[in-house]
Design a protein around this motif. Structure first.
Motif, PDB file in Angstrom:
ATOM      1  N   LEU A  80       0.945  -1.090   0.001  1.00 45.34           N
ATOM      2  CA  LEU A  80       0.143  -0.035  -0.103  1.00 45.34           C
ATOM      3  C   LEU A  80       0.842   1.282   0.189  1.00 45.34           C
ATOM      4  CD1 LEU A  80      -2.813   1.650   0.351  1.00 45.34           C
ATOM      5  CD2 LEU A  80      -2.244   1.217   2.611  1.00 45.34           C
ATOM      6  N   PHE A  81       0.891   2.252  -1.087  1.00 47.56           N
ATOM      7  CA  PHE A  81       1.587   3.265  -1.353  1.00 47.56           C
ATOM      8  C   PHE A  81       0.613   4.356  -0.565  1.00 47.56           C
ATOM      9  CE2 PHE A  81       3.621   0.912  -4.381  1.00 47.56           C
ATOM     10  CZ  PHE A  81       4.781   1.543  -4.856  1.00 47.56           C
ATOM     11  N   PHE A  82       1.301   5.143   0.579  1.00 48.32           N
ATOM     12  CA  PHE A  82       0.731   6.069   1.246  1.00 48.32           C
ATOM     13  C   PHE A  82       1.240   7.249   1.622  1.00 48.32           C
ATOM     14  CE2 PHE A  82       2.574   3.611   4.641  1.00 48.32           C
ATOM     15  CZ  PHE A  82       3.108   4.420   5.643  1.00 48.32           C
ATOM     16  N   VAL A 132      -3.094   0.273  -3.712  1.00 49.73           N
ATOM     17  CA  VAL A 132      -2.295  -1.082  -3.530  1.00 49.73           C
ATOM     18  C   VAL A 132      -1.715  -1.566  -4.790  1.00 49.73           C
ATOM     19  CG1 VAL A 132      -2.550  -3.482  -2.812  1.00 49.73           C
ATOM     20  CG2 VAL A 132      -3.671  -1.960  -1.292  1.00 49.73           C
ATOM     21  N   VAL A 133      -0.429  -2.078  -4.845  1.00 54.24           N
ATOM     22  CA  VAL A 133       0.347  -2.414  -6.092  1.00 54.24           C
ATOM     23  C   VAL A 133       0.834  -3.760  -5.694  1.00 54.24           C
ATOM     24  CG1 VAL A 133       1.953  -1.802  -7.880  1.00 54.24           C
ATOM     25  CG2 VAL A 133       0.670  -0.076  -6.876  1.00 54.24           C
ATOM     26  N   PHE A 134       0.417  -4.703  -6.643  1.00 48.03           N
ATOM     27  CA  PHE A 134       1.307  -6.126  -6.667  1.00 48.03           C
ATOM     28  C   PHE A 134       2.555  -6.183  -7.280  1.00 48.03           C
ATOM     29  CE2 PHE A 134      -3.351  -6.565  -5.669  1.00 48.03           C
ATOM     30  CZ  PHE A 134      -3.172  -7.763  -4.759  1.00 48.03           C
ATOM     31  N   PRO A 135       3.443  -6.570  -6.464  1.00 47.50           N
ATOM     32  CA  PRO A 135       4.966  -6.372  -7.349  1.00 47.50           C
ATOM     33  C   PRO A 135       5.130  -7.386  -8.279  1.00 47.50           C
ATOM     34  CG  PRO A 135       5.080  -7.305  -5.114  1.00 47.50           C
ATOM     35  CD  PRO A 135       3.561  -7.109  -5.255  1.00 47.50           C
ATOM     36  N   SER A 161      11.739  -8.009  -6.743  1.00 49.11           N
ATOM     37  CA  SER A 161      10.605  -7.620  -6.655  1.00 49.11           C
ATOM     38  C   SER A 161      10.354  -5.995  -6.737  1.00 49.11           C
ATOM     39  CB  SER A 161       9.487  -8.051  -5.679  1.00 49.11           C
ATOM     40  OG  SER A 161       9.956  -7.367  -4.527  1.00 49.11           O
ATOM     41  N   GLU A 162       9.294  -5.783  -7.609  1.00 47.57           N
ATOM     42  CA  GLU A 162       9.432  -4.305  -7.861  1.00 47.57           C
ATOM     43  C   GLU A 162       7.945  -3.890  -7.987  1.00 47.57           C
ATOM     44  OE1 GLU A 162      10.634  -1.681 -11.460  1.00 47.57           O
ATOM     45  OE2 GLU A 162      12.274  -2.060 -10.125  1.00 47.57           O
ATOM     46  N   ALA A 163       7.242  -2.790  -7.400  1.00 50.07           N
ATOM     47  CA  ALA A 163       5.896  -2.261  -7.610  1.00 50.07           C
ATOM     48  C   ALA A 163       5.888  -0.594  -7.855  1.00 50.07           C
ATOM     49  CB  ALA A 163       5.115  -2.443  -6.284  1.00 50.07           C
ATOM     50  N   VAL A 199       5.699   2.667   1.996  1.00 48.09           N
ATOM     51  CA  VAL A 199       4.991   1.556   1.641  1.00 48.09           C
ATOM     52  C   VAL A 199       4.818   0.538   2.512  1.00 48.09           C
ATOM     53  CG1 VAL A 199       4.926  -0.332  -0.114  1.00 48.09           C
ATOM     54  CG2 VAL A 199       5.564   2.003  -0.898  1.00 48.09           C
ATOM     55  N   TRP A 200       3.728   0.337   2.947  1.00 52.04           N
ATOM     56  CA  TRP A 200       3.082  -0.735   3.823  1.00 52.04           C
ATOM     57  C   TRP A 200       3.030  -1.901   3.367  1.00 52.04           C
ATOM     58  CZ3 TRP A 200      -1.961  -0.114   6.862  1.00 52.04           C
ATOM     59  CH2 TRP A 200      -1.946  -1.160   7.886  1.00 52.04           C
TER      60      TRP A 200
END
Length: 159
Positions: free
Chosen positions: A62-64, A94-97, A104-106, A133-134
């Motif tokens: 979760l980007f916040f 929310v981004v899935f990597p 991994s990368e998102a 990012v959480w």
């Protein structure tokens, strides 16, 4: 460039002394180096090209955005990591990597989260905001919690 990292500083403590590498969050179950958040682009309200990229996640993130730094800039323990961004928090998406473990990368914006960073964060005037990012860490690592965080970033938005 108007971005700076919020690194854990002396006095801040990863919950289980699970330090990642400098410039990263606390270590997690698939990455002893910790996860890292970087920003590229220009933080301008008139021409936002900012892309936030988290690397080394162990699960979806979760980007916040926050309006303040937690713990007077030291952060506070949260799950297996340190919460750096606080105040009024805005969940951006929310981004899935892609990839797994350390590779991994998102990125935000990206995929199903297309809004520009300043729009997703509701930044309507120049100012300073904090990003983190959480992310999910499904394997219990050092606490009973199954989440961790990247280090934080501060971005100064211009007109």
């Amino acid at each position: 460039n108007n971005t700076t990292r919020i690194d854990p500083v002396p006095g801040a403590k990863c919950p289980c002394s699970n330090w990642g590498l400098p410039g990263r969050g606390c270590a997690h179950s698939v990455g002893p180096d910790g996860a890292r958040l970087i920003a590229t682009g220009h933080p301008s309200l008139a021409g936002d090209t900012v892309v936030l990229t988290a690397r080394g996640l162990s699960g979806p993130g979760l980007f916040f955005q926050g309006t303040a730094q937690m713990g007077g800039g030291f952060g506070i323990p949260f799950g297996d990591g340190i919460l750096c961004a606080g105040g009024t928090i805005t969940r951006m998406g929310v981004v899935f990597p892609t990839g797994s473990g350390p590779s991994s990368e998102a990125s935000y914006p990206g995929g199903l989260t297309p809004n520009l960073v300043h729009i997703a964060g509701g930044v309507g005037a120049p100012g300073t905001f904090h990003y983190q990012v959480w992310y999910r860490d499904a394997n219990v690592y050092c606490t009973a919690q199954t989440y961790n965080l990247t280090q934080g970033l501060t971005i100064g938005w211009t007109p």
